[in-house]
Write a protein that holds these residues in place. Structure first.
Motif, mmCIF file in Angstrom:
data_model
loop_
_atom_site.group_PDB
_atom_site.id
_atom_site.type_symbol
_atom_site.label_atom_id
_atom_site.label_comp_id
_atom_site.label_asym_id
_atom_site.label_seq_id
_atom_site.Cartn_x
_atom_site.Cartn_y
_atom_site.Cartn_z
ATOM 1 N N LYS A 121 0.717 -1.133 -0.058
ATOM 2 C CA LYS A 121 -0.206 -0.046 0.019
ATOM 3 C C LYS A 121 0.810 1.247 -0.041
ATOM 4 C CE LYS A 121 -4.146 -2.116 2.080
ATOM 5 N NZ LYS A 121 -5.105 -1.680 3.115
ATOM 6 N N VAL A 122 2.049 1.296 0.584
ATOM 7 C CA VAL A 122 3.053 2.337 0.590
ATOM 8 C C VAL A 122 4.138 2.104 -0.053
ATOM 9 C CG1 VAL A 122 3.983 3.991 2.102
ATOM 10 C CG2 VAL A 122 1.936 3.151 2.601
ATOM 11 N N ALA A 123 4.707 3.004 -0.993
ATOM 12 C CA ALA A 123 5.882 3.008 -1.827
ATOM 13 C C ALA A 123 7.145 4.011 -0.978
ATOM 14 C CB ALA A 123 5.945 3.089 -3.190
ATOM 15 N N PHE A 124 8.190 3.655 -1.065
ATOM 16 C CA PHE A 124 9.095 4.678 -0.671
ATOM 17 C C PHE A 124 10.280 4.767 -1.955
ATOM 18 C CE2 PHE A 124 7.411 2.553 3.170
ATOM 19 C CZ PHE A 124 7.346 3.727 4.156
ATOM 20 N N LEU A 145 13.978 11.310 1.531
ATOM 21 C CA LEU A 145 13.086 10.167 1.739
ATOM 22 C C LEU A 145 11.813 10.483 1.210
ATOM 23 C CD1 LEU A 145 13.030 7.074 2.117
ATOM 24 C CD2 LEU A 145 12.799 7.664 4.637
ATOM 25 N N LEU A 146 11.185 9.892 0.206
ATOM 26 C CA LEU A 146 9.899 10.153 -0.313
ATOM 27 C C LEU A 146 9.035 8.908 0.163
ATOM 28 C CD1 LEU A 146 10.396 11.857 -3.521
ATOM 29 C CD2 LEU A 146 10.083 12.924 -1.517
ATOM 30 N N TYR A 147 7.688 9.259 0.041
ATOM 31 C CA TYR A 147 6.845 8.102 0.307
ATOM 32 C C TYR A 147 5.444 8.427 -0.118
ATOM 33 C CZ TYR A 147 4.845 10.441 4.321
ATOM 34 O OH TYR A 147 4.358 11.480 4.993
ATOM 35 N N TRP A 148 4.436 7.572 -0.584
ATOM 36 C CA TRP A 148 3.300 7.928 -1.091
ATOM 37 C C TRP A 148 2.411 6.566 -1.059
ATOM 38 C CZ3 TRP A 148 7.860 7.903 -4.080
ATOM 39 C CH2 TRP A 148 7.837 6.847 -5.089
ATOM 40 N N PRO A 149 1.182 6.766 -1.252
ATOM 41 C CA PRO A 149 0.233 5.775 -1.202
ATOM 42 C C PRO A 149 0.344 5.103 -2.702
ATOM 43 C CG PRO A 149 -0.981 7.592 -0.111
ATOM 44 C CD PRO A 149 0.398 7.948 -0.721
ATOM 45 N N TYR A 231 8.663 3.127 12.381
ATOM 46 C CA TYR A 231 7.525 4.242 11.914
ATOM 47 C C TYR A 231 6.296 3.595 12.024
ATOM 48 C CZ TYR A 231 6.672 1.511 7.777
ATOM 49 O OH TYR A 231 6.129 0.451 6.723
ATOM 50 N N HIS A 232 5.613 4.488 11.713
ATOM 51 C CA HIS A 232 4.007 3.912 11.568
ATOM 52 C C HIS A 232 3.246 4.944 10.750
ATOM 53 C CE1 HIS A 232 3.599 6.503 15.251
ATOM 54 N NE2 HIS A 232 2.530 6.789 14.712
ATOM 55 N N MET A 233 2.172 4.803 10.271
ATOM 56 C CA MET A 233 1.438 5.436 9.420
ATOM 57 C C MET A 233 0.046 6.186 10.232
ATOM 58 S SD MET A 233 3.274 5.406 6.482
ATOM 59 C CE MET A 233 1.945 6.405 5.498
ATOM 60 N N ALA A 234 0.018 7.483 9.921
ATOM 61 C CA ALA A 234 -1.076 8.121 10.712
ATOM 62 C C ALA A 234 -2.027 8.622 9.508
ATOM 63 C CB ALA A 234 -0.816 9.239 11.615
ATOM 64 N N GLY A 235 -2.893 7.925 9.103
ATOM 65 C CA GLY A 235 -3.466 8.313 7.944
ATOM 66 C C GLY A 235 -2.772 8.033 6.705
ATOM 67 N N ASP A 236 -2.357 9.014 6.043
ATOM 68 C CA ASP A 236 -1.597 8.976 4.756
ATOM 69 C C ASP A 236 -0.287 9.738 5.094
ATOM 70 O OD1 ASP A 236 -3.260 7.898 3.097
ATOM 71 O OD2 ASP A 236 -4.049 9.750 2.382
ATOM 72 N N SER A 237 0.270 9.934 6.491
ATOM 73 C CA SER A 237 1.317 10.650 6.800
ATOM 74 C C SER A 237 2.041 9.717 7.598
ATOM 75 C CB SER A 237 0.835 11.615 7.819
ATOM 76 O OG SER A 237 0.363 12.757 7.048
ATOM 77 N N LEU A 238 3.473 9.757 7.163
ATOM 78 C CA LEU A 238 4.441 8.764 7.887
ATOM 79 C C LEU A 238 4.856 9.508 9.197
ATOM 80 C CD1 LEU A 238 6.740 6.367 6.501
ATOM 81 C CD2 LEU A 238 7.586 7.965 8.018
#
Length: 365
Positions: A121-124, A145-149, A231-238
């Motif tokens: 679900k999430v790419a880095f 360091l980028l990430y996105w759904p 790390y953990h995800m809070a909604g769409d934010s890392l």
């Protein structure tokens, strides 16, 4: 009756144990490079400043639909450093990729590795974090360091940068944290120079692969070191939990003295199906040909500075005649490996690499 039941349960246990151990044995033996070829990253003959532009692909990601590459050099004009194809079986690519032009993807520089969470679900995507200019933001873009759904349409993704300090555009604060995690007796205040070339993600941890570290870019040692942080995800934010620490400092020469030297880490990826990590080590040399090797490790292996070398069907170490940079899983028994041979006109069979091309390999078990 109890004895019969005990024997039955013991047999079941042994069978399960054998099945659990069998894949690991197969990973170390019987791999094959099923296909090799060149990918056209952009149109032939592309130039900038009167010189050929080279495709120096350094990162690759398969998200279940598309294969995305990242170039570790800036691209001129309408081209972009991150581009993708809809994946076709066995590494067949259409003639022209689709370029991703989102502002952060265009701005960040020197990409090195993709990672994907186990649920897909999430790419880095990480840069090298290999340079900073004190008193200036000019080189901040090398520290990102980028990430996105992951979505159905890559052109609609909205990448975000990991921040440890509010208000920064890129991830310079993360570079500072990485430097401190690499503290050594020689550099007690943090590592002045290092290069991140690997990135892996489990559901709650990130793993950073370090290829180089030392005093500066022309005074360093090749490494196979792994740092980890939660790390953990809070909604769409890392939410990056700044608990970076060194997990591994692997001596490749001691593990396999017969392999060429110096081999250093160029990729680490997590395989959620097998619950292992894949690792690439490569060598770049002006006096010897580029080469690379494939390894695997459990998390416990990494904690104990151990890697397991992958061999071919003849029992020899599986060797790439390229500088392998990154890999991605494209099936239960298949890996797709991208190579960055810099500006060398390497060969595959009777084909010679052209500046607009990158070499790839398909590994099967």
């Amino acid at each position: 009756m109890k004895n019969s039941l005990s024997i039955f349960l013991l047999a079941i246990f042994c069978l399960v144990l054998t099945q659990c151990q069998r894949p690991a044995t197969k990973l170390s033996q019987g791999a094959t490079i099923a296909k090799e070829g060149f990918i056209d990253c952009f149109e032939a003959g592309l130039q900038a400043g009167g010189k050929d532009v080279w495709c120096e692909a350094s990162a690759i990601l398969y998200d279940g639909k598309n294969v995305t590459l990242a170039n570790d050099k800036d691209m001129p004009g309408a081209n972009a450093s991150v581009f993708y194809w809809v994946y076709a079986d066995m590494g067949t690519f259409s003639a022209k990729p689709t370029y991703l032009t989102q502002s952060l993807l265009k701005a960040a520089q020197k990409y090195e590795d993709f990672a994907l969470t186990p649920n897909g679900k999430v790419a880095f995507l990480t840069t090298a974090f290999d340079r900073i200019k004190e008193g200036s933001h000019e080189w901040d873009t090398y520290n990102t360091l980028l990430y996105w759904p992951v979505g159905n349409n890559p052109q609609q993704i909205q990448p975000k940068a990991v921040h440890l300090v509010a208000g920064e555009k890129f991830s310079v604060s993360l570079r500072n944290a990485l430097s401190k995690a690499l503290t050594s007796p020689e550099f007690p205040n943090g590592m002045p120079y290092f290069k991140i070339e690997g990135l892996a993600a489990t559901q709650n941890k990130l793993y950073f692969g370090v290829r180089e570290e030392g005093k500066q870019y022309d005074n360093f040692k090749y490494k196979a070191k792994v740092l980890t942080a939660s790390y953990h995800m809070a909604g769409d934010s890392l939410i990056f939990e700044n608990n970076l620490q060194t997990m591994s400092d692997i001596n490749i020469a001691e593990l396999q003295p017969s392999l060429p030297k110096p081999l250093a880490l160029s990729c680490i990826e997590y395989d959620p199906q097998r619950k292992i990590f894949w690792v690439l080590t490569s060598m770049e040399s002006d006096t010897q040909l580029n080469c690379a090797y494939l390894w695997w490790a459990t998390e416990n292996d990494l904690k104990n500075n151990k890697l397991n070398l992958v061999h071919d069907r003849a029992g020899q170490p599986l060797k790439f005649n390229h500088k392998a940079e990154d890999l991605t899983l494209v099936g239960a028994h298949r890996l797709l490996v991208i190579h960055d041979d810099d500006r060398n006109r390497t060969k595959i069979g009777d084909q010679t690499r052209q500046p607009h091309q990158a070499a790839y390999s398909v590994v099967e078990f």
